[in-house]
Design an enzyme around this catalytic site. Structure first.
Site, PDB file in Angstrom:
ATOM      1  N   HIS A   1      -3.379  -4.946   0.291  1.00 53.39           N
ATOM      2  CA  HIS A   1      -3.014  -5.678   1.799  1.00 53.39           C
ATOM      3  C   HIS A   1      -2.975  -7.319   1.491  1.00 53.39           C
ATOM      4  O   HIS A   1      -4.148  -7.971   2.361  1.00 53.39           O
ATOM      5  CB  HIS A   1      -3.881  -5.103   2.842  1.00 53.39           C
ATOM      6  CG  HIS A   1      -3.699  -3.770   3.053  1.00 53.39           C
ATOM      7  ND1 HIS A   1      -2.532  -3.263   3.972  1.00 53.39           N
ATOM      8  CD2 HIS A   1      -4.140  -2.527   2.529  1.00 53.39           C
ATOM      9  CE1 HIS A   1      -2.475  -2.005   4.076  1.00 53.39           C
ATOM     10  NE2 HIS A   1      -3.547  -1.352   3.331  1.00 53.39           N
TER      11      HIS A   1
ATOM     12  N   GLU B   1      -1.663  -9.345   3.481  1.00 54.41           N
ATOM     13  CA  GLU B   1      -1.455 -10.010   4.774  1.00 54.41           C
ATOM     14  C   GLU B   1      -2.756 -10.327   5.507  1.00 54.41           C
ATOM     15  O   GLU B   1      -3.053 -11.143   6.282  1.00 54.41           O
ATOM     16  CB  GLU B   1      -0.884  -9.083   5.932  1.00 54.41           C
ATOM     17  CG  GLU B   1      -1.550  -7.738   6.181  1.00 54.41           C
ATOM     18  CD  GLU B   1      -1.231  -6.491   5.158  1.00 54.41           C
ATOM     19  OE1 GLU B   1      -1.749  -5.385   5.650  1.00 54.41           O
ATOM     20  OE2 GLU B   1      -0.774  -6.742   3.939  1.00 54.41           O
TER      21      GLU B   1
ATOM     22  N   CYS C   1       0.839  -1.325   0.170  1.00 58.77           N
ATOM     23  CA  CYS C   1       0.055  -0.197  -0.112  1.00 58.77           C
ATOM     24  C   CYS C   1       0.790   1.310   0.016  1.00 58.77           C
ATOM     25  O   CYS C   1       1.515   1.800  -0.929  1.00 58.77           O
ATOM     26  CB  CYS C   1      -0.956  -0.079   1.000  1.00 58.77           C
ATOM     27  SG  CYS C   1      -2.257   1.061   1.250  1.00 58.77           S
TER      28      CYS C   1
END
Length: 542
Positions: free
Chosen positions: A514, A516, A380
């Site tokens: 993102h 994750e 990001c």
């Protein structure tokens, strides 16, 4: 029939109710039950989207674009079931909805009160859409005794009376502190916590006692006597080395058997926790290790990057290595040379964030990774800073910057409503409040089949979760690609950049999304698996 398990907390905050709930759900899943998880947050914010990460921790984003509590990340990682907007609610959102209804006249002139209007809204949320599940686990945020939590405790008390007999279970997570001078675990704080809970009409069925050593039989008897529970319902939640050992620990302590017994269900065959045992063994006995720097601006509270650290752990598990994290405050690099901090490390990760503080430090970290050929993952904001670094250092744009920080001659990063048309900065729409231009939730992207990231994913079509209001400006694509920064992934319409990578670098990737948020211990995200793999290769060169 759907059964409800309400998880409350007492004595102190941050005991790990979210992890406890997720671990119990994982064990019930292993027994073949269908489980849903929900979180009730008593704070007055509508959602955590504008809350400081250093106070609240990370904002976990769901596929449908909800900004939620980080505990929903634990739920997803432990159960593998994607969460949604329907799984998290706050006092702020409840009041917002109730006031909107009152303004429309939906209540037909009635006096709006906490009881019944707020409590009814909470109950409606808890009960909605659960017909296909065997168990619904509901975590109540905060601690018993918090004034803002009272409507939630009242609501779950009422549910205990309104739902069919035998379909509700109250699990109370408490702390048993060990006093070295006395040489014993103290039960009095738990007794007082249960007394507080009973004073508002809730009798816990199970005590889940957080402790650093086994509970002696005398203390078990005392807790059972004074807290009005069976001795078998006093369950020890021992501290463990890894959060992925918690389901195994709870299974050993008999939490799942006690829950099933409360509902009159047969224990049946023992749950198959083989995959949890494999994960725990890999965490306990790594075959190597790598060191990765996280250059961020919220490093004072590790929970601000909770999903990120877990995703790196998952990447390590997949390679049977331990991932050592070096936390570096980005502002340090604005004052000092990054080299002494980054030398000898095997990878550099610059995570998401907002605001100018620390931005130049992140840009210097990206430059160090590019020049020293160290694996780099920019997420990001981390991707945006890598693009700014390339524009300044490689493409001859020394004034390149983001419009997030102010006006700039070379806006290589701009608000989603701001784009360069010729030499003029065009505003497609007026900026609203802080959430007005946010791009949230799952969006698809198409990857260049010749790119490294497409090889990592093993696919040219991906879907990832986003949370940003600034984007790399596609008007600069040609100039940047001419200098080796490939725009390797774009939105399906080709208008928005999703991923970049430096051609010729061993492993330098930036992503606007993102990744994750979608990593699981049993299914490590390809990017983190690849990043840790690249760090392992780099470690062999040191």
């Amino acid at each position: 029939m759907t059964r409800y398990v309400f998880i409350t907390g007492g004595v102190v905050s941050s005991l790990g109710k979210g992890l406890a709930s997720a671990a119990l759900a994982a064990v019930l899943q292993a027994r073949g039950y269908r489980v849903r998880m929900r979180k009730l947050d008593p704070y007055l914010n509508v959602d955590p989207g504008t809350m400081s990460p250093t106070q609240h921790g990370e904002v976990f984003v769901t596929d449908d674009g909800a900004e939620t509590d980080l505990d929903l990340g634990h739920y997803e990682r432990f159960t593998g079931v994607p969460a949604s907007r329907a799984d998290n609610i706050t006092t702020g959102r409840i009041y917002q909805d109730i006031i909107a209804k009152e303004r429309r006249g939906d209540y037909l002139g009635a006096t709006i009160q906490v009881i019944p209007h707020v409590t009814n809204a909470i109950k409606d949320f808890v009960l909605d859409g659960n017909d296909s599940f065997d168990f619904v686990l509901v975590e109540i945020g905060g601690t018993v005794g918090d004034i803002e939590g009272l409507p939630f405790f009242e609501a779950i008390r009422q549910l205990g009376q309104e739902l069919p007999r035998g379909t509700c279970c109250y699990v109370h997570l408490t702390l048993l502190p060990y006093i070295p001078s006395a040489g014993e675990l103290k039960t009095k704080p738990t007794q007082h916590s249960v007394k507080e809970l009973r004073s508002i009409g809730i009798q816990p069925d199970i005590l889940l006692c957080r402790c650093d050593r086994p509970i002696p039989m005398d203390e078990r008897r005392k807790l059972a006597l004074f807290c009005n529970v069976r001795q078998t319902a006093v369950i020890e939640a021992l501290d463990v080395a890894s959060i992925y050992e918690v389901p195994l620990s709870y299974r050993t302590a008999g939490l799942d058997r006690e829950v099933l017994g409360h509902f009159g269900l047969e224990h049946g065959e023992e749950p198959d926790l083989g995959r949890w045992q494999t994960i725990a063994e890999r965490v306990r006995n790594p075959e190597g290790e790598v060191s990765i720097a996280i250059v961020g601006k919220y490093t004072g509270l590790k929970d601000a990057y909770k999903s990120l650290t877990e995703a790196l752990t998952h990447g390590g598990i997949s390679h049977r290595v331990k991932v050592n994290l070096e936390w570096i405050e980005a502002e340090v690099f604005e004052r000092e040379d990054p080299a002494p901090f980054l030398e000898g490390l095997n990878g550099i990760l610059v995570p998401g964030g907002f605001g100018q503080r620390g931005a130049e430090g992140k840009i210097r970290a990206a430059r160090y990774a590019r020049e020293k050929r160290i694996p780099y993952l920019g997420i990001c904001f981390g991707m945006q800073m890598a693009v700014i670094e390339a524009a300044r250092s490689l493409a001859g744009m020394p004034e390149a910057n983001s419009t997030e920080f102010g006006e700039t001659a070379e806006p290589v990063v701009g608000l989603l409503t701001e784009w360069l048309r010729g030499n003029e900065l065009e505003r497609r729409a007026a900026a609203g409040d802080l959430g007005g231009t946010m791009r949230l939730g799952a969006y698809e992207a198409k990857l260049d089949p010749e790119s490294k990231i497409a090889q990592i994913y093993g696919s040219e079509q991906i879907s990832e979760r986003h949370r940003h209001r600034y984007e790399v400006n596609m008007a600069y694509r040609e100039r940047l690609e001419a200098k080796g920064l490939r725009f390797s992934g774009v939105s399906p319409d080709g208008l928005l950049p999703e991923t970049v990578e430096h051609v010729g670098h061993p492993w330098f990737i930036g992503v606007q999304f993102h990744p994750e948020l979608k990593s699981r211990p049993f299914e490590p995200h390809p990017l983190f698996k690849g990043f840790v793999g690249a760090a392992i290769e780099q470690s062999r060169l040191v």
